[in-house]
Enzyme design. Sequence first.
Site, short mmCIF file in Angstrom:
data_model
loop_
_atom_site.label_atom_id
_atom_site.label_comp_id
_atom_site.label_asym_id
_atom_site.label_seq_id
_atom_site.Cartn_x
_atom_site.Cartn_y
_atom_site.Cartn_z
N HIS A 1 -1.03 -2.75 -2.69
CA HIS A 1 -2.43 -2.51 -2.88
C HIS A 1 -2.81 -1.30 -2.16
O HIS A 1 -3.93 -0.72 -2.33
CB HIS A 1 -3.23 -3.73 -2.68
CG HIS A 1 -3.38 -3.85 -0.86
ND1 HIS A 1 -4.43 -4.64 -0.35
CD2 HIS A 1 -2.36 -3.89 -0.17
CE1 HIS A 1 -3.97 -4.86 1.00
NE2 HIS A 1 -2.97 -4.50 1.10
N HIS A 2 -1.88 -0.59 -1.47
CA HIS A 2 -1.94 0.76 -0.85
C HIS A 2 -1.70 1.82 -1.82
O HIS A 2 -2.06 2.96 -1.42
CB HIS A 2 -1.50 0.93 0.46
CG HIS A 2 -2.06 -0.20 1.57
ND1 HIS A 2 -3.31 -0.18 1.79
CD2 HIS A 2 -1.10 -0.91 2.22
CE1 HIS A 2 -3.29 -1.22 2.72
NE2 HIS A 2 -2.17 -1.74 3.03
N CYS A 3 -0.83 1.36 -2.97
CA CYS A 3 -0.53 2.44 -3.83
C CYS A 3 -1.36 2.73 -4.84
O CYS A 3 -1.74 1.88 -5.44
CB CYS A 3 0.92 2.07 -4.22
SG CYS A 3 1.70 3.61 -5.31
N GLN B 1 -7.64 -3.17 3.82
CA GLN B 1 -8.15 -2.87 2.66
C GLN B 1 -7.08 -2.34 1.46
O GLN B 1 -6.19 -1.91 1.78
CB GLN B 1 -8.97 -1.68 2.72
CG GLN B 1 -9.84 -0.81 1.78
CD GLN B 1 -10.34 0.20 2.35
OE1 GLN B 1 -10.32 0.73 3.51
NE2 GLN B 1 -10.93 1.22 1.21
N ASN C 1 -6.81 -0.19 -0.85
CA ASN C 1 -7.13 1.16 -1.12
C ASN C 1 -6.81 1.73 -2.59
O ASN C 1 -7.22 2.55 -3.15
CB ASN C 1 -7.40 2.15 0.04
CG ASN C 1 -6.07 2.45 0.43
OD1 ASN C 1 -5.25 1.40 0.62
ND2 ASN C 1 -5.58 3.59 0.79
#
Length: 325
Positions: A138-140, A181, A183
Amino acid sequence: MKCEDLNTPNKLPIVYSKKYSVHFAGLEKLHPFDAAKGKHVQQLLCTELELESGDFYSPVEITKEQLLRVHTPKYLKSLKWSFNVACIAEVPPLIFMPNFTVQSGYLRPMRYQAAGSILAGKLALQYGWAINLGGGFHHCCSYKGGGFCPYADITLLIVRLFELEAHRVRRAMIVDLDAHQGNGHERDFQNVDTVYILDMYNAFIYPRDHEAKSSISCGVELKHLTEDAYYLRQLKRCLMQSLAEFKPDVVIYNAGTDVLKGDPLGNLAITEEGIIERDRLVFSTFRSLGIPVVMLLSGGYMKSSKRVIADSIVNLQRQGWLAVN
């Protein structure tokens, strides 16, 4: 079995491949992430649920053409440089490894996991639920990786459903309960009103992406060492609020276990029982309404994470939330 064969008898919609495991000459041990978490969870599930390896669905590696449905050519080209991949993987010695080794030991397993997320999306529409024993990067986002996340599998999954299952999936909800988070998907779905994002995360750790926060439809910024009672109370409130504001055709559940007490990166204080109850709340909320759920493992940096994940899946199965439609 080809990954497109979705109606195979005696298989559960749980996705796993032995090619998920990351390996680069032992350097993976320099990162707290369990490089073989999916393998360990699969082995535990086989024991607890009396399954065989053939009872799981297995993906084929995602292609460059499929990645380009979301990722920019410039970003994919940047992964040919070991320095860039080392920054994403947070393993500095990778800088000195030839890129073909980085590709085979790290990026290829991640491409399999990303493919597993897409396959899980297909299976969830067929069975009402699916679990990928990997993924949740979920950070990519489309143009940038980070936080051990080289491919935007959540975005790839949703875009694939919107494009190829348009008659069934027009609105998607992301429930991101990893300690960090989300992001990456937040940047990808800025100003997209067909995607609703619920994100509960420790606001005082990586990535602190204030620009991406504008995409969060329902958010809770947690403090260090948040415990079960407050966490579960906020989750119940957010689930009800989200359903009051948005009617999804599918839910992508990013089920990170880095919220677990003692996790070195999440710095929250959720117990094993709290995680099991969290997962039950998410599945029961949406499955009771007939909304398909796709669960991705995401983060979790303790050796105990694999046991908690397996116990939670077993609990969901025994409570009837993993019945097949």
